[in-house]
Design an enzyme around this catalytic site. Structure first.
Site, mmCIF file in Angstrom:
data_model
loop_
_atom_site.group_PDB
_atom_site.id
_atom_site.type_symbol
_atom_site.label_atom_id
_atom_site.label_comp_id
_atom_site.label_asym_id
_atom_site.label_seq_id
_atom_site.Cartn_x
_atom_site.Cartn_y
_atom_site.Cartn_z
ATOM 1 N N GLY A 15 21.302 2.699 -12.444
ATOM 2 C CA GLY A 15 22.489 1.857 -12.639
ATOM 3 C C GLY A 15 22.912 1.306 -11.291
ATOM 4 O O GLY A 15 23.294 2.059 -10.397
ATOM 5 N N HIS A 36 28.833 -0.993 -10.180
ATOM 6 C CA HIS A 36 29.797 -0.663 -9.123
ATOM 7 C C HIS A 36 29.607 0.738 -8.552
ATOM 8 O O HIS A 36 29.554 0.926 -7.341
ATOM 9 C CB HIS A 36 31.224 -0.805 -9.674
ATOM 10 C CG HIS A 36 31.643 -2.228 -9.796
ATOM 11 N ND1 HIS A 36 31.759 -2.864 -11.008
ATOM 12 C CD2 HIS A 36 31.972 -3.127 -8.863
ATOM 13 C CE1 HIS A 36 32.141 -4.114 -10.805
ATOM 14 N NE2 HIS A 36 32.281 -4.296 -9.512
ATOM 15 N N GLY A 40 27.003 2.811 -8.980
ATOM 16 C CA GLY A 40 25.636 3.021 -8.499
ATOM 17 C C GLY A 40 25.419 2.416 -7.123
ATOM 18 O O GLY A 40 24.859 3.060 -6.225
ATOM 19 N N ARG A 90 38.020 7.425 -22.091
ATOM 20 C CA ARG A 90 36.632 7.693 -21.693
ATOM 21 C C ARG A 90 35.793 8.018 -22.929
ATOM 22 O O ARG A 90 34.622 7.666 -23.016
ATOM 23 C CB ARG A 90 36.578 8.862 -20.711
ATOM 24 C CG ARG A 90 37.240 8.544 -19.371
ATOM 25 C CD ARG A 90 37.177 9.732 -18.437
ATOM 26 N NE ARG A 90 37.743 9.443 -17.121
ATOM 27 C CZ ARG A 90 39.019 9.643 -16.803
ATOM 28 N NH1 ARG A 90 39.871 10.117 -17.680
ATOM 29 N NH2 ARG A 90 39.451 9.360 -15.583
ATOM 30 N N HIS A 150 36.635 15.984 -17.494
ATOM 31 C CA HIS A 150 37.075 14.759 -16.831
ATOM 32 C C HIS A 150 37.705 13.858 -17.879
ATOM 33 O O HIS A 150 37.095 12.968 -18.417
ATOM 34 C CB HIS A 150 35.859 14.072 -16.196
ATOM 35 C CG HIS A 150 36.200 12.837 -15.432
ATOM 36 N ND1 HIS A 150 37.125 12.812 -14.420
ATOM 37 C CD2 HIS A 150 35.723 11.575 -15.528
ATOM 38 C CE1 HIS A 150 37.205 11.591 -13.931
ATOM 39 N NE2 HIS A 150 36.366 10.824 -14.599
HETATM 40 O O1 TXD Z 1 34.180 10.469 -12.330
HETATM 41 C C1 TXD Z 1 33.320 9.915 -12.957
HETATM 42 N N1 TXD Z 1 32.358 10.621 -13.502
HETATM 43 C C2 TXD Z 1 33.346 8.453 -13.146
HETATM 44 C C3 TXD Z 1 32.550 7.869 -14.194
HETATM 45 C C4 TXD Z 1 34.058 7.618 -12.251
HETATM 46 C C5 TXD Z 1 33.932 6.258 -12.337
HETATM 47 C C6 TXD Z 1 33.096 5.592 -13.322
HETATM 48 N N2 TXD Z 1 32.555 6.471 -14.298
HETATM 49 C C7 TXD Z 1 31.586 5.944 -15.257
HETATM 50 O O2 TXD Z 1 30.396 5.543 -14.581
HETATM 51 C C8 TXD Z 1 32.002 4.711 -16.018
HETATM 52 O O3 TXD Z 1 32.890 5.019 -17.057
HETATM 53 C C9 TXD Z 1 30.653 4.234 -16.518
HETATM 54 O O4 TXD Z 1 30.270 4.959 -17.683
HETATM 55 C C10 TXD Z 1 29.696 4.563 -15.370
HETATM 56 C C11 TXD Z 1 29.322 3.355 -14.517
HETATM 57 O O5 TXD Z 1 30.470 2.695 -14.073
HETATM 58 P P1 TXD Z 1 30.338 1.335 -13.221
HETATM 59 O O6 TXD Z 1 31.701 0.965 -12.791
HETATM 60 O O7 TXD Z 1 29.269 1.454 -12.212
HETATM 61 O O8 TXD Z 1 29.847 0.309 -14.364
HETATM 62 P P2 TXD Z 1 29.095 -1.089 -14.154
HETATM 63 O O9 TXD Z 1 29.526 -1.727 -12.869
HETATM 64 O O10 TXD Z 1 29.247 -1.841 -15.419
HETATM 65 O O11 TXD Z 1 27.570 -0.676 -13.960
HETATM 66 C C12 TXD Z 1 26.814 -0.096 -14.966
HETATM 67 C C13 TXD Z 1 25.378 -0.509 -14.704
HETATM 68 C C14 TXD Z 1 25.130 -2.013 -14.885
HETATM 69 O O12 TXD Z 1 24.546 -2.549 -13.718
HETATM 70 C C15 TXD Z 1 24.159 -2.077 -16.064
HETATM 71 O O13 TXD Z 1 23.221 -3.141 -15.980
HETATM 72 C C16 TXD Z 1 23.481 -0.730 -15.933
HETATM 73 O O14 TXD Z 1 24.539 0.175 -15.625
HETATM 74 N N3 TXD Z 1 22.783 -0.287 -17.144
HETATM 75 C C17 TXD Z 1 21.558 0.244 -17.119
HETATM 76 N N4 TXD Z 1 20.751 0.534 -16.073
HETATM 77 C C18 TXD Z 1 19.550 1.077 -16.388
HETATM 78 N N5 TXD Z 1 19.156 1.357 -17.641
HETATM 79 C C19 TXD Z 1 19.956 1.096 -18.702
HETATM 80 N N6 TXD Z 1 19.551 1.407 -19.936
HETATM 81 C C20 TXD Z 1 21.218 0.523 -18.458
HETATM 82 N N7 TXD Z 1 22.248 0.134 -19.261
HETATM 83 C C21 TXD Z 1 23.201 -0.359 -18.433
#
Ligand code: TXD
Length: 311
Positions: free
Chosen positions: A9, A12, A14, A88, A175
């Site tokens: 991922g 943001h 990642g 969440r 969480h």
């Molecule tokens: O404390 C914690 N654990 C958290 C969790 C704190 C902040 C964010 N938290 C969670 O992390 C949030 O609720 C999301 O479930 C994830 C990712 O959050 P982010 O803000 O990074 O989301 P984005 O910016 O939308 O990025 C998600 C990326 C995006 O680039 C997609 O194209 C990719 O995930 N994505 C994938 N990558 C690979 N393979 C698959 N199948 C895939 N599906 C989506």
């Protein structure tokens, strides 16, 4: 040989995790996403920043799991983030499919890796990753407690106008809205905040900590927090790869600790080369124990909704 860290991922969280891991020179980083070109572009941009305030880590962007093979650590961030008004837990089914797919692929090429799960709903997604990978519980760990306690530390520092470096905060539980911030184990220069602040201010800090993620979502409107979550992931990678034996609050699969079994919940754990070396059990009052049990029950409720074919 340098360590290999894959971040799944390149959104943001990642990209922030990957950049911090690279800047801290914890190893070489592979950033993978389904969107073509995006992880490659971000990785190249990050690498091109490395001569400025120099750091010596390779960063590669890819859409191909073959490039992730042999990873020492995998940070799982792929999945949808919350939008205003969503809990969440609303992310459960969409993210379950994504986590299942990604972890299924990564586990084949990196059977010895330690998985750090970040995707929400966090504790339930840790369980998906544990079941799909078949890895032992020591190597499937969730990141949430470091973030939640960093938030609480920030609020304590703001309230008392002290350095964040002097603060320590303790947050247990899942969480989610049921997380359990513990005031009497939260300190400033070793002094419990219960000696420093009146109860109403402590209650306000606890409430703001519980709703800390939602506060950012409401301000951003298009997604959730990422600077603090990304850095928190890097701290876990550091503790594991540098075999620090560091005690950090993480989501761990409990087998009887705190009287809880067969579920993930946030507890203090000792992290080192083998992943979770130990779950640290602390004395809880009856109220705190009840709050932790409620939090674990909320996680179990989500796990019960998993489709049968997940195992
Ligand atoms: O404390 C914690 N654990 C958290 C969790 C704190 C902040 C964010 N938290 C969670 O992390 C949030 O609720 C999301 O479930 C994830 C990712 O959050 P982010 O803000 O990074 O989301 P984005 O910016 O939308 O990025 C998600 C990326 C995006 O680039 C997609 O194209 C990719 O995930 N994505 C994938 N990558 C690979 N393979 C698959 N199948 C895939 N599906 C989506």
């Amino acid at each position: 040989m340098r360590k290999k860290i894959t971040v799944i991922g390149a959104g943001h969280v990642g990209e922030t995790a990957a950049y911090n891991i690279a800047r801290l020179e914890l190893g070489d980083v592979v950033l993978i996403d389904i969107v073509e070109g995006m992880p490659q572009g971000k990785a190249l941009d990050m690498f091109e920043s490395s001569p400025i305030f120099p750091f010596d880590s390779k960063i590669t962007g890819t859409n191909d799991y073959a490039d992730t093979a042999g990873s020492d650590i995998v940070v799982m961030t792929a999945g949808l983030p919350r939008k205003p008004g969503m809990s969440r837990d609303d992310l459960l089914f969409k993210n379950l499919t994504i986590v299942k797919d990604c972890i299924g692929r990564i586990a084949k090429g990196s059977p010895e890796a330690t998985l750090i799960v970040i995707t929400n709903p966090l504790d339930a997604m840790c369980e998906v990753a544990r079941r799909v990978s078949g890895f032992p519980r020591e190597r499937v760990i969730g990141m949430a407690g470091i973030l939640d306690s960093a938030r609480m530390r920030s609020f304590i520092a703001m309230e008392l106008n002290v350095s964040v470096e002097n603060t320590h905060a303790f947050v247990l539980g899942g969480h989610g809205d049921s997380m359990v911030p513990l005031a009497r184990y939260s300190t400033v220069a070793g002094i419990p905040i219960t000696h420093l602040l009146p109860q109403d201010r402590i209650d306000a800090i606890i409430e703001r900590t519980r709703k800390g993620g939602g506060e950012i979502v409401a301000l951003l409107k298009t997604g959730s927090a990422y600077y603090a979550p990304g850095l928190a992931a890097a701290q876990m990678v550091d503790a594991i790869l540098n075999d620090k034996h560091k005690i950090l609050p993480c989501a761990a699969f409990l087998k009887g600790e705190y009287g809880i079994s067969d579920t993930y919940v946030g507890v203090p754990v000792q992290l080192g080369r083998k992943g979770v070396e130990k779950v640290i059990e602390i004395e809880l009052t009856e109220d705190e124990r009840a709050a932790l049990n409620r939090s674990a029950d909320a996680v179990k409720e989500l796990i019960e909704k998993f489709p049968k074919d997940l195992g």
